[in-house]
Design a protein around this motif. Structure first.
Motif, short mmCIF file in Angstrom:
data_model
loop_
_atom_site.label_atom_id
_atom_site.label_comp_id
_atom_site.label_asym_id
_atom_site.label_seq_id
_atom_site.Cartn_x
_atom_site.Cartn_y
_atom_site.Cartn_z
N UNK A 1 -7.80 15.08 2.54
CA UNK A 1 -8.37 13.76 2.71
C UNK A 1 -9.04 13.33 1.39
N UNK A 2 -8.46 12.35 0.73
CA UNK A 2 -8.96 11.91 -0.59
C UNK A 2 -10.37 11.33 -0.51
N UNK A 3 -10.66 10.59 0.55
CA UNK A 3 -11.99 9.99 0.68
C UNK A 3 -13.07 11.07 0.77
N UNK A 4 -12.80 12.12 1.51
CA UNK A 4 -13.76 13.24 1.62
C UNK A 4 -13.90 13.94 0.28
N UNK A 5 -12.80 14.12 -0.42
CA UNK A 5 -12.87 14.74 -1.75
C UNK A 5 -13.74 13.91 -2.68
N UNK A 6 -13.58 12.60 -2.64
CA UNK A 6 -14.39 11.72 -3.48
C UNK A 6 -15.87 11.88 -3.14
N UNK A 7 -16.20 11.94 -1.86
CA UNK A 7 -17.61 12.12 -1.47
C UNK A 7 -18.17 13.42 -2.04
N UNK A 8 -17.39 14.49 -1.94
CA UNK A 8 -17.85 15.77 -2.46
C UNK A 8 -17.94 15.76 -3.99
N UNK A 9 -16.92 15.20 -4.64
CA UNK A 9 -16.95 15.11 -6.10
C UNK A 9 -18.16 14.28 -6.55
N UNK A 10 -18.41 13.15 -5.87
CA UNK A 10 -19.51 12.28 -6.26
C UNK A 10 -20.86 13.01 -6.13
N UNK A 11 -21.04 13.72 -5.03
CA UNK A 11 -22.29 14.45 -4.83
C UNK A 11 -22.52 15.45 -5.96
N UNK A 12 -21.48 16.18 -6.31
CA UNK A 12 -21.59 17.16 -7.39
C UNK A 12 -21.71 16.48 -8.75
N UNK A 13 -20.96 15.40 -8.94
CA UNK A 13 -20.99 14.67 -10.22
C UNK A 13 -22.37 14.09 -10.48
N UNK A 14 -22.99 13.56 -9.45
CA UNK A 14 -24.32 12.98 -9.60
C UNK A 14 -25.37 14.05 -9.89
N UNK A 15 -25.06 15.30 -9.58
CA UNK A 15 -25.93 16.42 -9.92
C UNK A 15 -25.65 16.95 -11.32
N UNK A 16 -24.65 16.36 -11.98
CA UNK A 16 -24.37 16.71 -13.36
C UNK A 16 -23.27 17.72 -13.59
N UNK A 17 -22.48 18.04 -12.57
CA UNK A 17 -21.40 19.01 -12.73
C UNK A 17 -20.21 18.35 -13.42
N UNK A 18 -19.91 18.84 -14.61
CA UNK A 18 -18.88 18.22 -15.45
C UNK A 18 -17.50 18.23 -14.80
N UNK A 19 -17.12 19.33 -14.16
CA UNK A 19 -15.80 19.38 -13.52
C UNK A 19 -15.69 18.32 -12.43
N UNK A 20 -16.75 18.14 -11.65
CA UNK A 20 -16.75 17.13 -10.60
C UNK A 20 -16.70 15.73 -11.22
N UNK A 21 -17.40 15.53 -12.32
CA UNK A 21 -17.36 14.24 -13.01
C UNK A 21 -15.94 13.92 -13.47
N UNK A 22 -15.28 14.91 -14.04
CA UNK A 22 -13.91 14.71 -14.49
C UNK A 22 -12.98 14.43 -13.31
N UNK A 23 -13.14 15.18 -12.23
CA UNK A 23 -12.32 14.96 -11.04
C UNK A 23 -12.55 13.57 -10.46
N UNK A 24 -13.80 13.13 -10.46
CA UNK A 24 -14.11 11.79 -9.95
C UNK A 24 -13.47 10.73 -10.84
N UNK A 25 -13.47 10.97 -12.15
CA UNK A 25 -12.79 10.07 -13.07
C UNK A 25 -11.31 9.96 -12.74
N UNK A 26 -10.69 11.09 -12.43
CA UNK A 26 -9.27 11.09 -12.05
C UNK A 26 -9.05 10.27 -10.78
N UNK A 27 -9.95 10.42 -9.81
CA UNK A 27 -9.82 9.67 -8.56
C UNK A 27 -9.89 8.17 -8.82
N UNK A 28 -10.85 7.75 -9.63
CA UNK A 28 -10.97 6.33 -9.94
C UNK A 28 -9.76 5.83 -10.73
N UNK A 29 -9.27 6.66 -11.63
CA UNK A 29 -8.12 6.24 -12.43
C UNK A 29 -6.88 6.01 -11.55
#
Length: 112
Positions: free
Chosen positions: A1-29
């Motif tokens: 489920x992509x929407x759930x993945x985005x929620x998880x990536x966003x939570x981690x990205x907002x905490x500063x996790x670089x891998x999650x930030x990159x993954x979230x960038x891929x989702x937006x792209x």
């Protein structure tokens, strides 16, 4: 489920996790789980790259070189990002990356 993945990536990205930030960038792209948003993709790639995520640095360079109006300034910026990725991970070979962009010769001369 992509929407759930985005929620998880966003939570981690907002905490500063670089891998999650990159993954979230891929989702937006790609528009996976979120509405496609180039500005958000660029934002998350930039945050991840600033932390030394080599994939994010590579994606930033690739996005610059994919622009139809790429000029010397963008090429220099892309070269700097590729150089930084190589400094962080010697197994990353900018020349292999740049073979895809043979028409962007200025990058090769600025990068390696």
């Amino acid at each position: 489920d992509h929407a759930q993945a985005v929620r998880l990536f966003r939570a981690a990205a907002e905490q500063g996790y670089a891998d999650a930030q990159c993954n979230l960038g891929e989702c937006y792209e790609k528009g996976d789980g979120v509405q496609q948003d180039e500005a958000q993709a660029a934002r998350w790639f930039k945050l991840a790259g600033a932390q030394g995520n080599t994939h994010a640095l590579w994606r930033q360079a690739e996005r610059l070189l994919h622009r139809p109006d790429v000029g010397a300034q963008e090429a220099r910026e892309a070269a700097g990002l590729l150089r930084r990725a190589h400094e962080l991970d010697a197994s990353f070979d900018p020349l292999v990356f740049l073979q895809t962009y043979a028409d962007k010769r200025v990058v090769v001369s600025n990068c390696c």
